[in-house]
Structure formats: structure tokens, C-alpha cells
Design an enzyme around this catalytic site. Structure first.
Site, PDB file in Angstrom:
ATOM      1  N   ASP A   1       6.477   7.798 -38.893  1.00 16.48           N
ATOM      2  CA  ASP A   1       7.500   8.516 -38.120  1.00 16.48           C
ATOM      3  C   ASP A   1       7.596   8.000 -36.689  1.00 16.48           C
ATOM      4  OD1 ASP A   1       8.461  10.220 -40.069  1.00 16.48           O
ATOM      5  OD2 ASP A   1       6.921  11.732 -39.703  1.00 16.48           O
ATOM      6  N   TYR A  56      -6.100   6.909 -42.062  1.00 18.50           N
ATOM      7  CA  TYR A  56      -5.388   7.356 -40.870  1.00 18.50           C
ATOM      8  C   TYR A  56      -6.396   7.913 -39.870  1.00 18.50           C
ATOM      9  CZ  TYR A  56      -0.761   7.259 -43.112  1.00 18.50           C
ATOM     10  OH  TYR A  56       0.414   6.871 -43.724  1.00 18.50           O
TER      11      TYR A  56
END
Lengths: 248, 248
Positions: A53, A111
Site C-alpha cells: 500500500d 514483514y
């Protein structure tokens, strides 16, 4: 000639996310512009391990593309880095077989999410960590991480907007949190992650660290399979796609 | 009511330097805009310890201004931080006497300069350190630092464009270099610094670390009193105004 795999870093601050948008600056847009230049105006489509994003960073995003050119790996790396803007950098280019696919061949993703847990914000971290000034109990966060690890249906922890129709079952191999001064680093390794999953998990973990929920609540949240049960999606700028692993 | 001293951090990446410019985004411009808002439209002039160039950061810039308002120190801090953009942050506000002047009362200034000395650039450091991929001999740099310390005429190490007519004699109390992995941190403490002085000194120190000059050359450079003798002015983004000290 053949398929090229690239491992890429980018500072997400200046991009409207990874995915191409005709009128906005995106990572894919910048990469494809450079590939087009190298290919004398021919459009080259690339595939990524996944999208990120707006504001989300990458230390090890992976893409692949096909090229008719016969250029050594280091030549590709140099050519692309020379043409790319300063906020994208190609770490590595490797020739791979046509069986390799940046998205479908991925075996594991990692992540990291950074939180700046200090009373005062830091102007130098505003785009690179989430500022959270309230006291956190890291032991409770660690305890909660244990409940996230393993194979679960993560419906509660994925965006309700997600268009993916497939299974919401994923396996988290590792969920952990390290503290170094005011900096907290959340690390998640898993088979794959649903849309917004890391940002929703960190949001709930901060609730737990603050004492607003209990570590064992993770279990009932998972069982509930309802996005409404988890809190808000935390800000994007703390999130880094750290690495993607493939079968050898 | 009276004079306020503020200690300020800013990320210089998004500013055309500290000093006010009518059509450009500057640190002074943003600060004065906020002071004007707080003072219901009345312009408030501020004085800084010194200017910083475009791209240069501050961990401890100091300014002062006078206000007719009687607001507690913490109230000033909160009001200003609420109105300021995210890349400027007021660390501290202190009431001071009219004898205090951010520039003229300064006794000592400290600058740090960061160099990213690795083969590969780091996208996350591009605005915060100077990327220098060549091997450096830190012992030679340290040896050269010894020659910079003390009281000297720094004409060679100051911009020829400098409009200051006064003495170019300054005292450097400490010049040193620390290495932590690929990150090199130059630290300079002194009575004051001429325009571009830190950036020219670091440029020469990197020449010395690379073996292109000898540590003892510093002495003849200082003796020469000629800006042409030193190399180029190194990039601004590695430079941080770290702190300004005042007499108690």
C-alpha cells in the site's frame, strides 16, 4: 534472454503504493518505465510477490519479468539502478527459469513493523515508524504473539474490503517483538498474509500491550472470524516487506 | 510575557533551508506562520542560532522570540507542535531574560555529519547520510581530525561566497569520527563555524581517508588560507545541527 528475478528495496513514502496507476507515482510504474526504456520503447510487464500500500516500504520485494535481451545479471542491475529514481534500488538480479513466478512460487514472506514508543515523536522517523506514546507491556505482547503463530483462519485480521475469494487460512511461522530503546520491531514470518493482515495484527497487539485486551483474546478473535472484532488498521509507514523466500 | 527560547528538531529534506523566503517552504517560514496564528495575525519575528542550508537537518536548533502572552512553557510547546507540520518539532520551550539571544549568546555549537560507507546505497538513508562507496582508513581520518582541533584561521574551509567580513578564526574543541558498521559519524564541537565549514572539512577528511591527501596536509591547508585549496563542499543531507550551548 529469459526470465529475470529482481530483489528490490524502496522507500514507500513517495509512492501511491506498488501497483500501477495511470496518473499516480507508483513503484510498478517507475519500474516498468525503466524496463520500457531499456527495451527501446517496448512495454515489459512485471509480476511482483504482492502489492504494498501507499507509504509501505520494502527491504526485499521480489519481482520477475521476461526479456529478449541477453544481458549479464550485474549488467541488468547497473542499467536499472542508473535509470531508477533514488527511492527504489535493485539489490540483486538473477536469471531464473520460466517456472519461477514472483507471486506463485513464493514459499514464505516476512514483514517487519516498527513502532516508535517514546513520549516525544521523532521527525526523522515520521515516515518510517508508527509513533505510539503510551506505555506498553512487552511481555503481554510476546504472550499474544504465541497465539498468532500456527495455522489459523485469519478472517478477523484481514480487510473486509479484500476481494480475494479464496481461503483465509494462513500459517504464521513466527510472530515476535523486539525492543531496542524506544524502537519496537514486530516480526512476522508466514506462508502468506491477507490484505492488511500485519497492520491489523499489530493494532491488536498494541491494544494488548496497553492492557486494553488480554493476550488470550487473540484466540477468541481468531475463532470469531469477523473483521469487526479487531481494531483499526494501523498506519502504513511502520510496515516493511522484509523478504520473500522461494524454493531452491 | 517576555522572551521564549525554543529547541527544535527538523528534517531538512522538505525545506529550502532555514531562512525565510517569500515563495519557498522554509523552516523559519513555517515557524513564523505558526507564531502569527498564535498571535492572532500579528507578525512575530524569530531569531535563530544560525541558518541551515536546504537539506540540512537539526536535532537541536535554537530560536528565540518575544511574546506579549503569558503562557506556561509546556503550553507554548503544545500549541506550537499542534500547529506545526510533521517535519518540525519543538522539543523544549524555556522562558529566558531579554539578555538571551539565540545567535549572539551561543557559546558552542555541535554539528554531526553522517556518511553511509557501503558498497550499496540504502534508499532509507538517501536524505539522511552521504553515500560514499569507497574504502576509508579511519585511523588517517582520526589523525587528520587532530590537526583541525584548536584555534585556527579557517578561511580555506569556508565558502568563498561568504559575505561575513569578520574574522575567520574559530576554535574547534573536538573533531572526531565514529564508525558503526557502514555508518560513519563525524562530530565537530566548536566556538562557531563559518559558512559551509563542516561540509568542506568532511570533504577533505574523506579525501584523506581515501588516501588522496595526507593527514598532515590539514596544516598546510589551514596555513594557505585559500578556499581553492580544499575540495568541493560535500552534500547537505548528511549534516545535522546537533546542539547549541549557552552560558548558564
Amino acid at each position: 534472454m529469459g526470465r529475470l528475478k529482481c530483489t528490490i528495496n524502496y522507500d514507500g513514502s513517495g509512492f501511491f503504493g506498488f501497483q500501477f496507476q495511470p496518473t499516480k507515482r507508483t513503484v510498478q510504474g517507475e519500474l516498468e518505465k525503466v524496463l520500457k526504456q531499456i527495451h527501446k520503447g517496448d512495454r515489459v510487464r512485471l509480476q511482483a510477490s504482492g502489492r504494498t500500500d501507499a507509504g509501505v516500504h520494502a527491504k526485499g520485494q521480489v519481482i520477475h519479468f521476461d526479456s529478449p535481451y541477453d544481458i549479464p545479471e550485474l549488467g541488468w542491475k547497473r542499467a536499472m539502478n542508473t535509470l531508477l529514481p533514488e527511492d527504489i534500488y535493485i539489490d540483486k538480479v538473477e536469471g531464473v527459469t520460466d517456472a519461477f513466478h514472483a507471486r506463485y512460487s513464493a514459499m514464505e514472506k516476512e514483514y517487519h513493523y516498527f513502532v516508535w514508543n517514546a513520549e516525544e515523536p521523532d521527525v526523522f522517523k515520521r515516515n518510517y515508524a508508527y509513533y505510539f506514546p503510551y506505555r506498553l507491556d512487552i511481555d503481554k505482547i510476546q504472550e499474544a504473539c504465541r497465539y498468532l503463530e500456527g495455522t489459523h483462519d485469519f478472517t478477523t485480521f484481514s480487510s473486509a474490503k479484500a476481494t480475494t475469494k479464496g481461503s483465509k487460512i494462513r500459517t504464521i511461522y513466527q510472530a515476535t517483538c523486539k525492543q531496542s530503546g524506544a524502537e519496537m520491531e514486530f516480526i512476522f514470518r508466514g506462508s502468506g498474509f491477507l490484505y492488511n493482515m500485519v497492520r491489523i495484527m499489530v493494532s491488536v497487539l498494541l491494544d494488548i500491550g496497553q492492557g486494553r485486551r488480554n493476550p488470550a483474546d487473540i484466540k477468541s478473535l481468531l475463532d470469531g472470524k469477523n473483521r469487526q472484532l479487531a481494531g483499526k488498521t494501523i498506519a502504513p509507514q511502520g510496515l516493511y516487506l522484509w523478504q520473500v523466500k522461494y524454493d531452491k
